[in-house]
Scaffold this motif. Structure first.
Motif, PDB file in Angstrom:
ATOM      1  N   HIS A 123       0.492  -1.656   0.353  1.00 32.19           N
ATOM      2  CA  HIS A 123       0.202  -0.270  -0.575  1.00 32.19           C
ATOM      3  C   HIS A 123       0.525   1.364  -0.291  1.00 32.19           C
ATOM      4  CE1 HIS A 123      -3.794  -0.463  -0.096  1.00 32.19           C
ATOM      5  NE2 HIS A 123      -3.874  -1.520   0.532  1.00 32.19           N
ATOM      6  N   MET A 124       2.089   1.230   0.506  1.00 33.40           N
ATOM      7  CA  MET A 124       2.703   2.484   0.471  1.00 33.40           C
ATOM      8  C   MET A 124       3.193   2.604  -0.381  1.00 33.40           C
ATOM      9  SD  MET A 124       2.510   3.325   4.228  1.00 33.40           S
ATOM     10  CE  MET A 124       0.684   2.666   3.433  1.00 33.40           C
ATOM     11  N   TYR A 125       3.581   1.731  -1.419  1.00 31.30           N
ATOM     12  CA  TYR A 125       3.762   2.114  -2.858  1.00 31.30           C
ATOM     13  C   TYR A 125       2.790   3.314  -3.488  1.00 31.30           C
ATOM     14  CZ  TYR A 125       7.660  -1.198  -2.980  1.00 31.30           C
ATOM     15  OH  TYR A 125       8.620  -1.934  -2.954  1.00 31.30           O
ATOM     16  N   GLU A 126       1.669   3.092  -3.578  1.00 29.80           N
ATOM     17  CA  GLU A 126       0.817   4.114  -3.809  1.00 29.80           C
ATOM     18  C   GLU A 126       0.400   5.330  -2.809  1.00 29.80           C
ATOM     19  OE1 GLU A 126      -1.877   3.252  -5.819  1.00 29.80           O
ATOM     20  OE2 GLU A 126      -1.768   1.003  -5.471  1.00 29.80           O
ATOM     21  N   VAL A 144      -3.056  12.588   0.686  1.00 30.10           N
ATOM     22  CA  VAL A 144      -4.621  13.355   0.537  1.00 30.10           C
ATOM     23  C   VAL A 144      -5.275  12.904  -0.570  1.00 30.10           C
ATOM     24  CG1 VAL A 144      -5.850  15.706  -0.244  1.00 30.10           C
ATOM     25  CG2 VAL A 144      -3.461  15.750   1.277  1.00 30.10           C
ATOM     26  N   GLU A 145      -4.917  12.074  -1.893  1.00 27.79           N
ATOM     27  CA  GLU A 145      -5.892  12.330  -3.021  1.00 27.79           C
ATOM     28  C   GLU A 145      -5.936  10.328  -2.249  1.00 27.79           C
ATOM     29  OE1 GLU A 145      -3.888  11.392  -6.637  1.00 27.79           O
ATOM     30  OE2 GLU A 145      -5.176  10.023  -7.425  1.00 27.79           O
ATOM     31  N   THR A 146      -5.594   9.368  -1.855  1.00 31.77           N
ATOM     32  CA  THR A 146      -5.490   8.325  -2.076  1.00 31.77           C
ATOM     33  C   THR A 146      -6.404   8.116  -0.774  1.00 31.77           C
ATOM     34  OG1 THR A 146      -3.921   7.425  -0.986  1.00 31.77           O
ATOM     35  CG2 THR A 146      -4.398   8.426  -3.692  1.00 31.77           C
ATOM     36  N   GLY A 147      -6.393   8.949   0.473  1.00 31.50           N
ATOM     37  CA  GLY A 147      -6.521   9.307   2.054  1.00 31.50           C
ATOM     38  C   GLY A 147      -5.788   7.594   2.130  1.00 31.50           C
ATOM     39  N   ILE A 148      -4.653   6.956   2.384  1.00 35.11           N
ATOM     40  CA  ILE A 148      -3.881   5.865   2.352  1.00 35.11           C
ATOM     41  C   ILE A 148      -3.375   6.689   3.087  1.00 35.11           C
ATOM     42  CG2 ILE A 148      -2.328   4.400   1.931  1.00 35.11           C
ATOM     43  CD1 ILE A 148      -3.294   3.749  -0.179  1.00 35.11           C
ATOM     44  N   LEU A 149      -3.113   6.211   4.682  1.00 33.32           N
ATOM     45  CA  LEU A 149      -2.341   6.989   5.695  1.00 33.32           C
ATOM     46  C   LEU A 149      -0.744   6.407   5.598  1.00 33.32           C
ATOM     47  CD1 LEU A 149      -4.852   8.276   8.064  1.00 33.32           C
ATOM     48  CD2 LEU A 149      -3.137  10.146   7.249  1.00 33.32           C
ATOM     49  N   PRO A 150       0.460   6.753   5.556  1.00 30.14           N
ATOM     50  CA  PRO A 150       1.529   6.049   5.771  1.00 30.14           C
ATOM     51  C   PRO A 150       1.572   4.856   7.035  1.00 30.14           C
ATOM     52  CG  PRO A 150       1.880   8.280   6.146  1.00 30.14           C
ATOM     53  CD  PRO A 150       0.576   8.582   6.040  1.00 30.14           C
ATOM     54  N   SER A 151       1.782   4.059   7.297  1.00 30.82           N
ATOM     55  CA  SER A 151       1.758   2.560   8.255  1.00 30.82           C
ATOM     56  C   SER A 151       3.290   3.077   9.388  1.00 30.82           C
ATOM     57  CB  SER A 151       1.227   1.711   6.944  1.00 30.82           C
ATOM     58  OG  SER A 151       1.988   0.377   8.467  1.00 30.82           O
ATOM     59  N   VAL A 153       4.699  -0.988  27.075  1.00 31.80           N
ATOM     60  CA  VAL A 153       3.822  -2.342  27.394  1.00 31.80           C
ATOM     61  C   VAL A 153       3.584  -3.017  26.308  1.00 31.80           C
ATOM     62  CG1 VAL A 153       2.507  -0.530  29.826  1.00 31.80           C
ATOM     63  CG2 VAL A 153       2.152  -0.387  26.786  1.00 31.80           C
ATOM     64  N   GLY A 154       4.183  -2.817  25.296  1.00 29.37           N
ATOM     65  CA  GLY A 154       3.324  -3.709  23.519  1.00 29.37           C
ATOM     66  C   GLY A 154       4.178  -2.251  22.786  1.00 29.37           C
ATOM     67  N   ALA A 155       3.881  -3.029  21.606  1.00 31.01           N
ATOM     68  CA  ALA A 155       4.210  -2.653  20.460  1.00 31.01           C
ATOM     69  C   ALA A 155       2.874  -2.987  19.157  1.00 31.01           C
ATOM     70  CB  ALA A 155       5.917  -3.452  19.740  1.00 31.01           C
ATOM     71  N   GLY A 156       3.176  -1.750  18.477  1.00 33.68           N
ATOM     72  CA  GLY A 156       1.089  -2.354  17.401  1.00 33.68           C
ATOM     73  C   GLY A 156       1.935  -1.258  15.872  1.00 33.68           C
ATOM     74  N   LEU A 157       1.168  -0.791  15.438  1.00 33.60           N
ATOM     75  CA  LEU A 157       0.614  -0.184  14.237  1.00 33.60           C
ATOM     76  C   LEU A 157       0.203   1.513  15.096  1.00 33.60           C
ATOM     77  CD1 LEU A 157       1.222  -0.920  11.690  1.00 33.60           C
ATOM     78  CD2 LEU A 157      -1.042  -1.695  11.148  1.00 33.60           C
ATOM     79  N   VAL A 158       0.073   2.269  14.270  1.00 34.83           N
ATOM     80  CA  VAL A 158      -0.371   3.612  14.317  1.00 34.83           C
ATOM     81  C   VAL A 158      -0.565   4.396  12.636  1.00 34.83           C
ATOM     82  CG1 VAL A 158       1.780   4.583  14.853  1.00 34.83           C
ATOM     83  CG2 VAL A 158      -0.673   5.223  15.817  1.00 34.83           C
ATOM     84  N   HIS A 159      -1.222   4.858  13.042  1.00 36.11           N
ATOM     85  CA  HIS A 159      -1.167   6.155  11.680  1.00 36.11           C
ATOM     86  C   HIS A 159      -1.190   7.778  12.177  1.00 36.11           C
ATOM     87  CE1 HIS A 159      -2.612   2.907   8.206  1.00 36.11           C
ATOM     88  NE2 HIS A 159      -3.590   2.519   9.358  1.00 36.11           N
ATOM     89  N   PRO A 160      -0.562   8.569  11.512  1.00 42.21           N
ATOM     90  CA  PRO A 160      -0.683   9.826  11.721  1.00 42.21           C
ATOM     91  C   PRO A 160      -1.987  10.196  11.442  1.00 42.21           C
ATOM     92  CG  PRO A 160       0.803   9.341   9.493  1.00 42.21           C
ATOM     93  CD  PRO A 160      -0.057   7.874   9.968  1.00 42.21           C
ATOM     94  N   PRO A 161      -2.623  11.513  12.235  1.00 44.65           N
ATOM     95  CA  PRO A 161      -3.596  11.411  11.742  1.00 44.65           C
ATOM     96  C   PRO A 161      -3.720  12.426  10.712  1.00 44.65           C
ATOM     97  CG  PRO A 161      -2.349  13.570  12.970  1.00 44.65           C
ATOM     98  CD  PRO A 161      -1.618  12.045  13.392  1.00 44.65           C
ATOM     99  N   ALA A 162      -5.060  12.505   9.761  1.00 47.70           N
ATOM    100  CA  ALA A 162      -5.119  13.206   8.364  1.00 47.70           C
ATOM    101  C   ALA A 162      -5.148  14.400   8.114  1.00 47.70           C
ATOM    102  CB  ALA A 162      -6.523  12.420   7.831  1.00 47.70           C
TER     103      ALA A 162
END
Lengths: 451, 473
Positions: free
Chosen positions: B382-385, B414-421, B436-445
């Motif tokens: 997705h990040m290639y997008e 902005v065009e795709t609405g895909i946020l960096p992972s 306390v853990g690890a995981g996945l987050v996105h920036p605010p749009a």
């Protein structure tokens, strides 16, 4: 009465799909009103005007379904039906919907790098269309821009870009085109041949190409330029480019340019392009002075040899119910204000409703209201048009005829069209309509009946 | 003829009926249908922007980060005072700091001898005497709270291609550490040891090395060994130690006992390298931080309160939005209720095209993002997008050694609405508890939309050649 709304956020469906779902819901038992649309400001305003309670906080990427019905059960059933239809991609999703693994196509982009297109067919809502057209032109594609509501400024900008790229920008509001034998948009199965057509590109171009076919001629290319191309503002940018393309096209031996009366300087330049030394023979048909029938005759070099069909005298209100804008204005030239002629394909009637070439329901409703008098109508066939318009209109025509209404019709189409012209003509006659050979002859027959 | 149908599927069906090859675009309105954003996108779709972006990408893709030295903040950071505290994320104030960042500030003030108790430190922090600065505005990066103070030891990473330098502190390991907001005496004791013995030995070793340690090469190798160099640094840490150990052994003043302590500390700290990975990315991106007209993202960072972003076309300007909640896998005994909002400068790795953008290279940590290697591959795909190029150096074996998606384009987001992972660790919301853990987050749009509008506003009027209507064609 019960009313309920359901919102599906972050989804997009084109308006044709949504209108088809709306129509399906409206046909459900116990449903009085139903609307399925994207939550654009314009749509929401329309929803409010129609008396629906409009949910708060909707975005243009939210699908909103509102249903009003006689009972809770009926409304629930309709909402469930809407969910089913939308989750299934609408009613009959088009080909190539599922993207390849790992290469989900982004919005507005072609599906995957493997597919190299030559042409982009664009029919997204007008406000989004210029961007899609620009992207396609920059990728070196010809563009057929079906979308309407595109500003003149955007049209000029896009056409200049097309010229820089050496591509065609057909439209905006381009309903039909034929390129190398492929019918685009609403196009008819016309015999391939040596006549190249440049036209605004609506039903006028369809009628002309079908008449050429009927006269034994054939079409090399039909290039639509949009209704404003020959205005002073646009300056005939695409008409001139299309003439140039046809001059160079080995399949084209004769060029036919059909247009509303153009601006003065544009007319001169168009004539100059056609008169260019070494240019091909041409027919320049300005619709204030010549008819589509005459253009077809001049193009093929053979007369149509047809006359207005005999019609009984009509007394009472005379009404024209057209699905084609050019066919409507051609009838107006013949009939003047003798009849009330309505172009049902006009923006006023297609907002929130499918085009009358796809959906006969509004025309049927008007036909059902027609009393004694006269109704003039067109049936336009071809790829993308309703699969059996004559059959759909037949009961209403029969009813009108029974009330003493004279129904005069024309059928724009060919024997090769999916609907088969002769079968549609037969169905209309069988229902009691008088069918003329051409749209113009139908108008002349109507004039005769009203005399 | 081959046709792409953008809009009503009806027309695709009509073409198919004629035997024409048609592809239906999966179209939806760009930028969520927001006309203001679409107009900005159009305004920024010019050859001038394309040229500026090509320049930014050329700089980023030729970046060559090398670890050249170890020094101390007091000597390396211009204007650094004992009362200066650098922290992660966009500029922050004591009043809005999250738990971990507050705790780290308290620890740093005690470490610097400015307070002798947490209470005194808190009073000082709130007094207005302390100057808080964002790391990224001073060439620095630090994980989590990211606190760098006067006596912090710093790695010096030089971008060999352009000569610019980036700095980062030394990783403290797991457990109760300053970067998670811990400030107990033993935390500060360990930090003093790192800032003195470990830093001194590494400085000695690096100064023996001819030309420093090539971080670009280490990261490139590690991506082929299951690291993505943000949440997983296992392989690259071992590579680091392999390169450094002989020089550490030879470094003046490092006796066998100290050497053993240092090797043991680095060798058993599996996230030792993340600071270096971050500084490598910072040095690479900073070379492109000021390119008029460019829509390429040059910096992302969070401080537990806000997520901040900078773009090459508007150097030094932060676009901020609320720090987000991390979708995480929690260590035993912890839940989402314990988590601090997204924090740390480590998202600089994603900004440079590794970390979450190379998730497909790190199947061993897919548990953090939902469990399957397929999902990891999908995240990276997705990040290639939303990126403009592929790294010529960092590549993903599972994608046939395709370069990692590099150069985030504000317009594409902005065009795709895909946020960096973003791959990330999660700190406890209270100071000093730790990870306390690890995981996945996105920036605010909003930060991408805000940056896009600002770029459009700053852009010169369109310079496309204008032809008058009645000019001959």
């Amino acid at each position: 009465m019960r009313e309920r709304a359901w919102v599906w956020s972050g989804r997009y469906f084109d308006s044709v799909t949504l209108m088809a779902v709306s129509a399906k819901l409206r046909a459900q038992p116990g449903v009085e009103r139903a609307a399925v649309m994207m939550g654009t400001p314009m749509n929401l305003a329309q929803l409010g005007e129609a008396g629906f309670a409009v949910p708060e906080g909707l975005a243009p990427t939210d699908v909103v379904v509102t249903v009003a019905g006689t009972s809770e059960e009926a409304v629930e059933a309709a909402l469930a039906e809407a969910k089913r239809a939308l989750e299934g991609g609408g009613l009959g999703a088009g080909p190539g919907r599922a993207p390849g693994p790992g290469r989900a196509p982004g919005p507005g982009r072609a599906p995957g790098p493997a597919f190299r297109a030559d042409l982009a067919m664009i029919s997204v809502p007008g406000e989004y269309a210029p961007r899609e057209a620009r992207l396609a032109l920059e990728q070196g594609l010809d563009v057929m821009l079906f979308s309407n509501n595109v500003s003149v400024a955007d049209e000029v900008r896009l056409k200049r870009l097309a010229l820089e790229q050496g591509r065609l920008l057909m439209g905006p509001d381009c309903g039909t085109a034929i390129l190398d034998g492929v019918g685009l948009g609403f196009a008819n199965a016309v015999r391939r041949g040596s006549i190249g057509i440049v036209a605004a590109s609506g039903t006028g171009a369809q009628e002309l190409s079908c008449l050429i076919d009927r006269l034994g001629g054939g079409v090399s290319q039909l290039i639509g330029v949009g209704g404003r191309d020959l205005s002073d503002a646009v300056g005939g940018l695409m008409t001139l480019a299309a003439i140039e393309r046809l001059q160079a096209d080995p399949a084209t031996e004769k060029i036919v340019v059909v247009s509303k009366p153009p601006g003065h300087s544009v007319a001169e330049r168009t004539a100059a392009a056609l008169e260019a030394p070494g240019g091909k023979p041409y027919v320049l048909c300005l619709l204030d002075r010549f008819s589509l029938d005459e253009a077809a005759e001049a193009a093929v070099g053979r007369p149509l040899d047809a006359a207005p069909p005999p019609v009984p005298k009509a007394a009472g209100r005379a009404l024209g119910l057209f699905s084609g804008g050019t066919l409507c204005s051609q009838a107006r030239q013949v009939l003047g204000d003798r009849a009330e002629l309505i172009d049902l394909g006009d923006d006023r009637f297609t907002r929130g409703r499918p085009h009358p070439m796809i959906d006969p329901s509004y025309r049927i409703a008007l036909l059902e209201q027609a009393g004694a008098g006269l109704v003039l109508l067109d049936v336009v066939l071809g790829y993308g048009a309703h699969p059996d318009m004559a059959g759909a209109l037949a009961p209403a025509i029969r009813g009108a005829a029974a009330r003493g209404c004279v129904v005069v019709a024309s059928v724009t189409g060919t024997e090769g069209d999916p609907q088969v012209r002769s079968q549609q003509v037969a169905a209309l006659r069988e229902a009691g309509a008088v069918v003329a050979e051409t749209a113009r002859l139908a108008a002349l027959a109507a004039k005769e009946a009203l005399a | 003829m081959r046709v792409v149908n953008i809009g009503a599927p009806h027309f695709a069906a009509a073409l198919e009926a004629q035997g024409v090859e048609v592809a239906q675009a999966d179209w939806r309105p760009p930028a969520g249908g927001d006309m203001k954003l679409i107009e900005a996108l159009e305004k920024l779709s010019t050859p001038a922007v394309a040229e500026a972006n090509a320049k930014a990408l050329a700089i980023i893709n030729s970046g060559h980060p090398v670890l050249v030295d170890v020094g101390w903040a007091r000597d390396l950071i211009p204007g650094m005072q004992r009362t200066t505290i650098l922290h992660s994320g966009p500029p922050n104030r004591w009043e809005t700091m999250s738990g971990p960042q507050r705790g780290a500030v308290l620890g740093a003030l005690m470490l610097e001898g400015l307070a002798d108790s947490p209470e005194a430190a808190e009073a000082l922090a709130a007094s207005g005497e302390i100057e808080f600065r964002a790391n990224n505005d001073h060439g620095c990066v630090g994980p989590m709270a990211g606190v760098i103070s006067y006596s912090s030891a710093l790695f010096v990473v030089e971008n060999r291609a352009f000569g610019n330098r980036a700095f980062t502190n030394l990783n403290e390991g797991y457990g109760k550490v300053l970067r998670m907001g811990a400030y107990a005496p033993e935390v500060l004791e360990k930090l003093r040891w790192i800032n003195a013995e470990v830093a001194g030995a590494l400085q000695g070793a690096l100064r023996l090395m001819d030309g420093g340690l090539d971080l670009r090469s280490l990261i490139a190798q590690a991506l082929h060994m299951g690291d993505e160099c943000h949440n997983r640094n296992k392989a690259v840490g071992a590579l680091f130690l392999r390169e450094m150990a002989p020089y550490l052994a030879r470094a003046a003043g490092v006796g066998p006992e100290a050497l053993a302590r240092i090797l043991d500390f680095i060798g058993h700290n599996e996230i030792w390298f993340v600071n270096l990975s971050m500084a490598a990315c910072k040095a690479t991106l900073d070379a492109a931080r000021s390119i008029p007209g460019s829509t390429v993202v040059t910096c992302m960072a969070r401080n537990g309160y806000e997520f901040g972003l900078q773009v090459a076309g508007l150097p030094g300007r932060w676009f901020t939005g609320p720090a987000q909640k991390v979708r995480a896998l929690y260590f035993p005994g912890f839940t989402e209720a314990d988590a601090a909002p997204d924090i740390g400068d480590s998202v600089i790795t994603e900004t440079a095209g590794i970390g979450g953008f190379a998730m497909a290279a790190a199947p061993a940590i897919v548990q953090f993002v939902g469990g399957t290697p397929e999902l990891a591959a999908e995240l990276t795909a997705h990040m290639y997008e939303i990126t403009l190029s592929e790294s010529p150096v960092y590549s993903i074996p599972a994608f046939g050694f395709r370069g990692t998606p590099t150069g985030i384009d504000i317009r594409k987001v902005v065009e795709t609405g895909i946020l960096p992972s973003i791959n990330t660790g999660v700190a406890h919301r209270l100071p000093g508890v730790g990870q306390v853990g690890a995981g996945l987050v996105h920036p605010p749009a909003n930060i991408f939309a805000d940056a896009l509008l600002a770029l459009a506003e700053a852009a010169a009027p369109q310079t496309a050649p204008t032809r008058r209507y009645d000019d001959p064609i």
